[in-house]
Design a protein around this motif. Structure first.
Motif, mmCIF file in Angstrom:
data_model
loop_
_atom_site.group_PDB
_atom_site.id
_atom_site.type_symbol
_atom_site.label_atom_id
_atom_site.label_comp_id
_atom_site.label_asym_id
_atom_site.label_seq_id
_atom_site.Cartn_x
_atom_site.Cartn_y
_atom_site.Cartn_z
ATOM 1 N N GLY A 128 38.637 49.290 21.079
ATOM 2 C CA GLY A 128 38.175 50.588 21.560
ATOM 3 C C GLY A 128 38.734 50.921 22.925
ATOM 4 N N ARG B 147 40.885 54.435 22.590
ATOM 5 C CA ARG B 147 40.245 55.713 22.907
ATOM 6 C C ARG B 147 40.769 56.331 24.200
ATOM 7 N N LEU C 189 42.603 61.277 17.123
ATOM 8 C CA LEU C 189 42.812 59.851 17.341
ATOM 9 C C LEU C 189 44.161 59.388 16.799
#
Lengths: 101, 180
Positions: free
Chosen positions: A22, A26, B84
């Motif tokens: 993550g 991100r 994303l």
């Protein structure tokens, strides 16, 4: 319980790996910060498991201190993020690149 | 029975952690994070660390995640959700790093040639506080005993750290006056 120490350490290591995933993936600073908390969570799970299977209390005490430090860290980090948002109107790391120029 | 509980809670922990990481909406991610913390507390209960399980739910799932949700909703960062999958470089790098770390963990802690297993030691119900090391107990009393004997200095340093964090938050979030 027949589940051994290795199973707990495996779960802790996978939590750490997901947290690192993550952090790299991100762009949102708040989600990156939550992923850091996830990595800390994996570490404290490993410490509690080691403490239980070693038969001493020290790991649990370390986790106690880690939780205290993490709470202080979250309060300060979120204050910094709010100050950053006030200054730049964004919390996306790909828009906060002044230092790389 | 406890084994089944371990597998169920470990699966929920890992799945909700993964959902938090890949969820495009930050609020959904925070809710998945709360589930992850609560199931980690359940794993602590399976490890017979009851006090830490309570602390985990109160401090992490309660205070910390409520603060996170508050800041996410205050800043309203969901309006500019970037795709994303747009950045192929970051996606490839993160998946490669994640896979390598998972392979490392699996090779050490699972499979045929993993580290030797230790037996689960018996747990004392009520600590006496005697002896060199502090034995593992299920009661919160041993936390108090340890904090005021072996870990006296770290305990006080932690208190100062909380004070420093509080002053730091006040300084960082203070509005600067016009003439300064």
């Amino acid at each position: 319980m027949t589940v051994g120490l290795n199973a707990f350490i495996l779960v802790a290591g996978l939590l750490f790996a997901i947290g690192m995933f993550g952090v790299i993936l991100r762009k949102n600073t708040l989600v990156i910060y939550m992923s850091l908390e996830l990595m800390l969570n994996g570490v404290i799970l490993a410490l509690v498991a080691f403490s239980r299977y070693n038969g001493t209390m020290d790991g649990n005490l370390f986790v106690f201190f880690i939780i205290t430090v993490a709470a202080a860290e979250v309060a300060l980090g979120l204050a910094i993020i709010v100050a950053l948002f006030r200054l730049r109107q964004s919390v996306m790391v790909d828009q906060l690149t002044s230092l790389s120029r | 029975m406890t084994d089944t509980l371990f597998y169920v809670f470990a699966a929920i922990t890992l799945i909700s952690a993964l959902l938090m990481v890949v969820s495009p909406n930050a609020v959904n991610g925070a809710i998945c994070m709360i589930i992850c913390f609560v199931t980690t507390a359940a794993l602590f209960v399976l490890l017979e660390a009851y006090f830490l399980a309570v602390i985990q739910v109160l401090v992490y799932a309660g205070a910390v995640m409520v603060l996170f949700l508050f800041i996410i909703m205050l800043l309203d960062v969901n309006k500019d959700t970037s795709d994303l999958l747009k950045d192929k470089m970051t996606l490839g790098a993160s998946i490669t790093g994640f896979t390598l770390l998972v392979i490392l963990t699996l090779s050490v802690f699972a499979g045929g040639q993993h580290l030797p297993e230790t037996a689960l030691l018996p747990v004392m119900e009520n600590p006496t506080g005697e002896g060199v090391g502090i034995p593992f107990t299920t009661s919160a009393k041993s936390f108090g005993y340890s904090l005021f004997t072996k870990y006296m200095l770290p305990f006080q340093v932690t208190g100062f750290l909380l004070l420093a964090a509080m002053i730091g938050v006040i300084v960082v979030s203070k509005k600067h006056s016009e003439n300064s």
